[in-house]
Design a protein around this motif. Structure first.
Motif, PDB file in Angstrom:
ATOM      1  N   UNK A  58       0.822  -1.209   0.000  1.00 50.90           N
ATOM      2  CA  UNK A  58       0.000   0.000   0.000  1.00 50.90           C
ATOM      3  C   UNK A  58       0.857   1.261   0.000  1.00 50.90           C
ATOM      4  N   UNK A  59       2.168   1.106   0.253  1.00 52.10           N
ATOM      5  CA  UNK A  59       3.066   2.260   0.279  1.00 52.10           C
ATOM      6  C   UNK A  59       4.104   2.194  -0.816  1.00 52.10           C
ATOM      7  N   UNK A  60       4.759   3.321  -1.077  1.00 55.83           N
ATOM      8  CA  UNK A  60       5.884   3.369  -2.005  1.00 55.83           C
ATOM      9  C   UNK A  60       7.085   2.704  -1.332  1.00 55.83           C
ATOM     10  N   UNK A  61       7.752   1.814  -2.061  1.00 53.91           N
ATOM     11  CA  UNK A  61       8.906   1.091  -1.528  1.00 53.91           C
ATOM     12  C   UNK A  61      10.172   1.577  -2.231  1.00 53.91           C
ATOM     13  N   UNK A  62      11.164   1.976  -1.453  1.00 53.17           N
ATOM     14  CA  UNK A  62      12.446   2.416  -1.999  1.00 53.17           C
ATOM     15  C   UNK A  62      13.508   1.405  -1.566  1.00 53.17           C
ATOM     16  N   UNK A  68      26.760  -6.065  -3.492  1.00 50.44           N
ATOM     17  CA  UNK A  68      26.393  -7.044  -4.513  1.00 50.44           C
ATOM     18  C   UNK A  68      25.444  -6.460  -5.544  1.00 50.44           C
ATOM     19  N   UNK A  69      24.673  -7.340  -6.192  1.00 51.32           N
ATOM     20  CA  UNK A  69      23.751  -6.945  -7.256  1.00 51.32           C
ATOM     21  C   UNK A  69      22.428  -7.664  -7.050  1.00 51.32           C
ATOM     22  N   UNK A  70      21.339  -6.909  -7.134  1.00 53.07           N
ATOM     23  CA  UNK A  70      20.007  -7.487  -6.974  1.00 53.07           C
ATOM     24  C   UNK A  70      19.156  -7.261  -8.202  1.00 53.07           C
ATOM     25  N   UNK A  71      18.261  -8.203  -8.457  1.00 49.20           N
ATOM     26  CA  UNK A  71      17.349  -8.087  -9.595  1.00 49.20           C
ATOM     27  C   UNK A  71      15.939  -7.846  -9.055  1.00 49.20           C
ATOM     28  N   UNK A  72      15.301  -6.808  -9.569  1.00 45.43           N
ATOM     29  CA  UNK A  72      13.978  -6.413  -9.126  1.00 45.43           C
ATOM     30  C   UNK A  72      13.041  -6.390 -10.330  1.00 45.43           C
ATOM     31  N   UNK A  73      11.845  -6.922 -10.145  1.00 47.56           N
ATOM     32  CA  UNK A  73      10.835  -6.869 -11.198  1.00 47.56           C
ATOM     33  C   UNK A  73       9.699  -6.010 -10.666  1.00 47.56           C
ATOM     34  N   UNK A  74       9.394  -4.927 -11.394  1.00 52.16           N
ATOM     35  CA  UNK A  74       8.336  -4.013 -10.993  1.00 52.16           C
ATOM     36  C   UNK A  74       7.347  -3.903 -12.140  1.00 52.16           C
ATOM     37  N   UNK A  75       6.114  -4.343 -11.881  1.00 48.04           N
ATOM     38  CA  UNK A  75       5.061  -4.256 -12.892  1.00 48.04           C
ATOM     39  C   UNK A  75       5.501  -4.887 -14.215  1.00 48.04           C
ATOM     40  N   UNK A  76       6.237  -6.017 -14.126  1.00 45.76           N
ATOM     41  CA  UNK A  76       6.661  -6.757 -15.313  1.00 45.76           C
ATOM     42  C   UNK A  76       7.973  -6.317 -15.932  1.00 45.76           C
ATOM     43  N   UNK A  88      12.682   3.087  -6.838  1.00 45.40           N
ATOM     44  CA  UNK A  88      11.393   3.258  -6.183  1.00 45.40           C
ATOM     45  C   UNK A  88      10.406   2.301  -6.844  1.00 45.40           C
ATOM     46  N   UNK A  89       9.758   1.501  -6.030  1.00 47.19           N
ATOM     47  CA  UNK A  89       8.721   0.588  -6.502  1.00 47.19           C
ATOM     48  C   UNK A  89       7.389   1.172  -6.026  1.00 47.19           C
ATOM     49  N   UNK A  90       6.602   1.746  -6.957  1.00 45.37           N
ATOM     50  CA  UNK A  90       5.385   2.474  -6.556  1.00 45.37           C
ATOM     51  C   UNK A  90       4.351   1.596  -5.855  1.00 45.37           C
ATOM     52  N   UNK A  91       3.602   2.234  -4.990  1.00 46.41           N
ATOM     53  CA  UNK A  91       2.527   1.561  -4.263  1.00 46.41           C
ATOM     54  C   UNK A  91       1.576   0.886  -5.243  1.00 46.41           C
ATOM     55  N   UNK A  92       1.076  -0.264  -4.821  1.00 48.48           N
ATOM     56  CA  UNK A  92       0.059  -1.038  -5.535  1.00 48.48           C
ATOM     57  C   UNK A  92       0.516  -1.598  -6.890  1.00 48.48           C
ATOM     58  N   UNK A  93       1.805  -1.535  -7.192  1.00 46.87           N
ATOM     59  CA  UNK A  93       2.325  -2.188  -8.400  1.00 46.87           C
ATOM     60  C   UNK A  93       3.054  -3.456  -7.962  1.00 46.87           C
ATOM     61  N   UNK A  94       2.775  -4.597  -8.612  1.00 47.37           N
ATOM     62  CA  UNK A  94       3.435  -5.836  -8.197  1.00 47.37           C
ATOM     63  C   UNK A  94       4.949  -5.749  -8.393  1.00 47.37           C
ATOM     64  N   UNK A  95       5.675  -6.293  -7.419  1.00 39.41           N
ATOM     65  CA  UNK A  95       7.136  -6.299  -7.501  1.00 39.41           C
ATOM     66  C   UNK A  95       7.685  -7.556  -6.825  1.00 39.41           C
TER      67      UNK A  95
END
Length: 116
Positions: A58-62, A68-76, A88-95
């Protein structure tokens, strides 16, 4: 530290955030530094191959990669972050988060306040 708003970490001491969490084989290790209705701050250490599956918040995630290195998937969409990079991974978007190699990160989530 009585009544500390930020917990599980030394106050008034210069530290490395990455040194505050340890990578353990086959695990995602987390350490909560703050948690309330407005904000959450958590350190994470990911062993190679570990992940946090797709979810939303429900919140914005930073996220800031500390080591090291990380892989993030945000809204596909895939993003690869190295140490000292932030997304920044916006609120209510799948990640989701995936460790192609061991890495450490700090997650700060800012939650919406009642705006009535």
């Amino acid at each position: 530290m009585k009544n500390a708003f930020i917990k599980n970490i030394n106050h008034e001491e210069v530290i490395s955030l990455a040194s505050q969490v340890e990578v353990l084989p086959g695990q995602v290790v987390s350490k909560t530094l703050a948690q309330n209705k407005a904000v959450s701050i958590t350190l994470f250490a990911f062993a190679k191959g570990e992940e946090i599956s797709s979810h939303d918040s429900s919140g914005d995630a930073m996220v800031t990669v500390l080591e090291g290195t990380g892989k993030f998937k945000v809204n596909g969409v895939d993003y690869v972050l190295k140490a000292n990079e932030t997304l920044i991974m916006p609120a209510r978007k799948p990640h989701a988060v995936y460790a192609e190699e061991t890495f450490k990160m700090m997650l700060v989530v800012v939650f919406p306040q009642n705006e009535e």
